[in-house]
Every structure is written in structure tokens, then in C-alpha cells.
Design an enzyme around this catalytic site. Structure first.
Site, PDB file in Angstrom:
ATOM      1  N   ASP A  70      89.904  97.115  72.128  1.00  0.00           N
ATOM      2  CA  ASP A  70      89.883  95.839  71.364  1.00  0.00           C
ATOM      3  C   ASP A  70      90.909  95.921  70.257  1.00  0.00           C
ATOM      4  OD1 ASP A  70      87.747  95.042  72.850  1.00  0.00           O
ATOM      5  OD2 ASP A  70      86.298  96.027  71.518  1.00  0.00           O
ATOM      6  N   ASP A  76      89.957  92.404  55.690  1.00  0.00           N
ATOM      7  CA  ASP A  76      89.746  91.072  55.126  1.00  0.00           C
ATOM      8  C   ASP A  76      89.500  90.050  56.240  1.00  0.00           C
ATOM      9  OD1 ASP A  76      92.378  91.319  55.910  1.00  0.00           O
ATOM     10  OD2 ASP A  76      93.201  90.897  53.930  1.00  0.00           O
ATOM     11  N   GLU A  99      90.053  81.621  51.850  1.00  0.00           N
ATOM     12  CA  GLU A  99      91.433  82.049  51.551  1.00  0.00           C
ATOM     13  C   GLU A  99      92.134  82.474  52.830  1.00  0.00           C
ATOM     14  OE1 GLU A  99      92.800  85.368  51.444  1.00  0.00           O
ATOM     15  OE2 GLU A  99      94.601  84.914  50.296  1.00  0.00           O
ATOM     16  N   GLU A 100      91.334  82.903  53.830  1.00  0.00           N
ATOM     17  CA  GLU A 100      91.920  83.440  55.065  1.00  0.00           C
ATOM     18  C   GLU A 100      92.244  82.369  56.108  1.00  0.00           C
ATOM     19  OE1 GLU A 100      92.228  87.336  53.943  1.00  0.00           O
ATOM     20  OE2 GLU A 100      92.760  86.551  55.912  1.00  0.00           O
ATOM     21  N   ASP A 120      86.810  83.491  48.749  1.00  0.00           N
ATOM     22  CA  ASP A 120      87.820  84.484  49.106  1.00  0.00           C
ATOM     23  C   ASP A 120      87.015  85.685  49.595  1.00  0.00           C
ATOM     24  OD1 ASP A 120      90.737  85.945  47.418  1.00  0.00           O
ATOM     25  OD2 ASP A 120      89.783  86.331  49.371  1.00  0.00           O
ATOM     26  N   LEU A 122      87.577  88.691  50.654  1.00  0.00           N
ATOM     27  CA  LEU A 122      87.864  90.039  50.153  1.00  0.00           C
ATOM     28  C   LEU A 122      89.099  89.984  49.263  1.00  0.00           C
ATOM     29  CD1 LEU A 122      86.450  92.732  50.430  1.00  0.00           C
ATOM     30  CD2 LEU A 122      88.080  93.380  52.175  1.00  0.00           C
ATOM     31  N   ASP A 123      88.841  89.531  48.027  1.00  0.00           N
ATOM     32  CA  ASP A 123      89.960  89.383  47.075  1.00  0.00           C
ATOM     33  C   ASP A 123      90.429  90.754  46.615  1.00  0.00           C
ATOM     34  OD1 ASP A 123      91.533  87.546  45.187  1.00  0.00           O
ATOM     35  OD2 ASP A 123      90.672  89.060  43.872  1.00  0.00           O
ATOM     36  N   GLU A 282      89.213  81.132  43.474  1.00  0.00           N
ATOM     37  CA  GLU A 282      89.421  82.211  42.499  1.00  0.00           C
ATOM     38  C   GLU A 282      89.206  81.668  41.090  1.00  0.00           C
ATOM     39  OE1 GLU A 282      93.387  83.368  43.901  1.00  0.00           O
ATOM     40  OE2 GLU A 282      92.579  85.294  44.585  1.00  0.00           O
TER      41      GLU A 282
HETATM   42  P1  P6P Z   1      99.722  90.594  40.817  1.00  0.00           P
HETATM   43  C1  P6P Z   1      94.953  90.240  44.344  1.00  0.00           C
HETATM   44  O1  P6P Z   1      96.000  90.206  45.286  1.00  0.00           O
HETATM   45  C2  P6P Z   1      95.028  88.959  43.528  1.00  0.00           C
HETATM   46  O2  P6P Z   1      94.860  87.852  44.349  1.00  0.00           O
HETATM   47  C3  P6P Z   1      93.970  88.994  42.437  1.00  0.00           C
HETATM   48  O3  P6P Z   1      92.835  89.690  42.808  1.00  0.00           O
HETATM   49  C4  P6P Z   1      94.695  89.658  41.280  1.00  0.00           C
HETATM   50  O4  P6P Z   1      94.207  89.249  40.019  1.00  0.00           O
HETATM   51  C5  P6P Z   1      96.144  89.195  41.486  1.00  0.00           C
HETATM   52  O5  P6P Z   1      96.292  88.895  42.878  1.00  0.00           O
HETATM   53  C6  P6P Z   1      97.125  90.286  41.113  1.00  0.00           C
HETATM   54  O6  P6P Z   1      98.425  89.737  41.298  1.00  0.00           O
HETATM   55  O7  P6P Z   1     100.874  89.635  40.984  1.00  0.00           O
HETATM   56  O8  P6P Z   1      99.493  90.964  39.367  1.00  0.00           O
HETATM   57  O9  P6P Z   1      99.756  91.813  41.708  1.00  0.00           O
END
Ligand code: P6P
Length: 337
Positions: A70, A76, A99-100, A120, A122-123, A282
Site C-alpha cells: 500500500d 498529516d 487545511e489538507e 488543521d 496536524l499543524d 488557525e
Molecule cells: P514560519 C507551521 O508550519 C505553521 O503553520 C505554524 O504552526 C507556525 O506558527 C508557522 O507555520 C511557522 O511559520 O514561517 O515561522 O516557519
């Protein structure tokens, strides 16, 4: 020798939400069931994040295949599918924005409910390889009266959300959530699979001593932003500079800000005129939590929660945190007008 007192009356997130439901006589219990689906998603993601490195789930691009042939998916993508399935099967959701996914997901009529969930899954997932805390961020709207659940039910100001929260995956899974009556924090007890109330009634200090921003963007900042952060780094005689703390994972940076105070920011700049962070899943949930904890969240010029998104992946600048610290920024931007 005194016997250690065993807690036999634990307050779980489910019990806390049921208590809140009883406060509203007209409540149907639908939101309680929806939040159970959110909890399931967070527990499932937590266990996958924890196993990620062992199962070599991190950092896999498309095309990699597992032993059964698979195609393996990045964490994420798996987290996104977990939440979509948990939310759809609750029967309480009409619209989902992730977000995905480029497009909003309109749930089929036979499974449709009264709520819209923006999330989101898995932010900060790019940080997983480094073992940095990551998290799920979510916000919930109730569909508008007379609506059958369309995209217009989520293109609304963040102040119309009824629930906002995040679950941070680190040494433990920490859920921080508000249903509009303050903010409470819970820790997942893996032994019983329940989120236990560990941080009741979180209140952010009125002023902090920490600022959290990516200073790598400083050359692109506008004058007000530059003036503000310089005022923290080079204060007048007799005042101490603020400390700089930036993890680069919004859930971790905001969690610290809620508990310790200070300011977290992702400002607009010459490179990104609306900043980087997404409004719906976010900025809105984090602004909602911050305000419910006694803090503030602005773009520099207006309250984040008063903005109406035009598209589901719109971005907005954000300065959030302690009330007095945000007021300092607001006063600097007011001079610019
Ligand atoms: P940068 C992670 O990719 C994210 O979406 C947030 O969790 C985080 O605050 C921001 O981007 C960090 O962005 O440009 O500082 O790396």
C-alpha cells in the site's frame, strides 16, 4: 504514615461538556456527541504521532509503499482522514473545512448534522522529524437558521464560533478548549483513554515577559511592527528586555503564551501581505481561546474575530496574547493611521 489520597472523582472532558450541556436546558446533546468525535480524532492522532518514528511514518512523501504494497501516507494526510471519518460518522456535522483539502466537504444528507467544523489536523507537521510538539487546531460553528449546510455557514466572523480548541501532541496529549464559557485544559490519560481536567479556568496574565515571532522575517516587517519589537528588545533604562521564544509550531507557541503570558505574532509583511497563518482554522480558534482566557488578538489594526473570510483558506495577520501587550501594539499601529 498518611495514606496517599486516591482521586476517585475524576473530571473528564466528556463529563465537563455534559455539565456545560446541563447549563443550557434547550441543549440537544448534539454538541456533546460532536465533541466526543473530536476527542476520538485527537486520541487516534496522538497515538500515531507517538508511534510515528517507530513506524517510520514521519517525512514520507507520496510513492513510498509499505510491506503490503500500500502507498504509505504522510502523518498529516492520515490525521486528516482520521478526523474526516470521525466527524462524518458522528452524524452531527454538515460542513468540514480542512487545511489538507482544497475544497470544503459538504456531508451527505443522510449523515448531515447541525455543526460545521474547521480544522488543521496536524499543524506544524513539518516539525515532527525534530520531535517538536505539533497539534490539531479546530473551531466549530452552528449552521445558520434555515441553512442546510453550505460553505456560507463557515464564511463567517470567528466571533460566531461556538467552540474552539487545540490538542497539542508532545510528552503527553494536551487538549485546551472553550465552549464560550472560559478555557479549560485536559491531559490524556493513556491508561483509561480519557482527557482529564488538569488546567481548569486558564487565564492569561495581563502582561508577559516573552515575545514569540519569526525574526527571520524582520527585514520584511512594516514600521509599526519593527518599532514594537524593538521596544521589547531595547526598552528604556530601568526596564528589562523581553525574552525571545519561538518554536515555529503555532500550537506550542500559543500554549506557552496562554500559560505564561506575553505575545505571539505572525504579522503581515512585505513578503506576505496577509501573513502566513490561515484565518478559519488557525487564527480564529487561537484568537477565540485567547479572548476567552482574558487576552486579546488583533491583526494590528482590527480584532481578528471580527473579520469575515472571503475564501476558506484565507490568511490573516495576528498578534495574540496578554491584554496589555496587545494594547501596546495596537497603540503603535494607531499612530501609523
Ligand atoms: P514560519 C507551521 O508550519 C505553521 O503553520 C505554524 O504552526 C507556525 O506558527 C508557522 O507555520 C511557522 O511559520 O514561517 O515561522 O516557519
Amino acid at each position: 504514615m498518611s495514606e496517599e489520597k486516591v482521586t476517585t472523582d475524576i473530571i473528564t472532558l466528556t463529563r465537563h461538556v455534559l455539565d456545560e450541556q446541563r447549563r443550557h436546558k434547550e441543549a440537544s446533546g448534539d454538541l456533546t456527541l460532536l465533541l466526543n468525535a473530536v476527542q476520538l480524532g485527537c486520541k487516534f492522532v496522538a497515538t500515531n504521532v507517538r508511534k510515528a518514528r517507530l513506524l517510520n511514518l514521519v517525512g514520507l512523501a507520496g510513492g513510498a509503499v509499505n510491506i503490503s504494497g500500500d502507498e504509505q501516507k504522510k502523518l498529516d494526510v492520515i490525521s486528516n482522514e482520521i478526523f474526516i471519518n470521525a466527524l462524518r460518522s458522528s452524524g452531527k456535522v454538515a460542513v468540514m473545512v480542512s487545511e489538507e483539502d482544497d475544497e470544503a466537504i459538504i456531508v451527505e444528507d443522510e449523515m448531515k448534522g447541525k455543526y460545521c467544523v474547521v480544522f488543521d489536523p496536524l499543524d506544524g507537521s513539518s516539525n515532527i522529524d525534530a520531535g517538536v510538539n505539533v497539534g490539531t487546531i479546530f473551531g466549530i460553528y452552528k449552521i445558520k437558521d434555515g441553512s442546510n449546510g453550505t460553505i456560507s455557514d463557515v464564511l463567517r466572523p470567528g466571533r460566531e464560533m461556538v467552540v474552539a480548541g487545540y490538542c497539542m501532541y508532545g510528552s503527553s496529549a494536551n487538549m485546551v478548549i472553550s465552549v464560550g464559557n472560559g478555557v479549560d485544559g485536559y491531559t490524556l490519560d493513556n491508561a483509561i483513554g480519557e482527557f482529564i481536567l488538569t488546567h481548569p479556568n486558564i487565564k492569561i496574565p495581563t502582561r508577559g515577559k516573552i515575545y514569540s515571532v519569526n525574526e527571520g522575517n524582520a527585514k520584511y516587517w512594516d514600521e509599526s511592527c519593527t518599532e514594537y519589537f524593538n521596544s521589547l528588545k531595547f526598552p528604556p533604562e530601568g526596564k528589562n528586555p523581553y525574552s525571545a521564544r519561538y518554536i515555529g509550531s503555532m500550537v506550542a507557541d500559543v500554549h506557552r503564551t496562554l500559560l505564561y503570558g506575553g505575545i505571539f505574532a505572525y504579522p503581515a509583511d512585505k513578503k506576505s501581505k496577509n501573513g502566513k497563518l490561515r484565518m478559519l482554522y488557525e487564527c480564529f480558534p487561537m484568537a477565540f481561546l485567547t479572548e476567552q482566557a482574558g487576552g486579546r488578538a488583533i491583526t494590528g489594526k482590527e480584532r481578528v474575530l471580527d473579520i469575515t473570510p472571503q475564501k476558506i483558506h484565507d490568511r490573516c495577520p495576528i498578534f495574540l496574547g496578554s491584554k496589555d501587550d496587545v494594547e501596546d501594539i495596537e497603540n503603535i499601529y494607531k499612530k501609523q493611521c
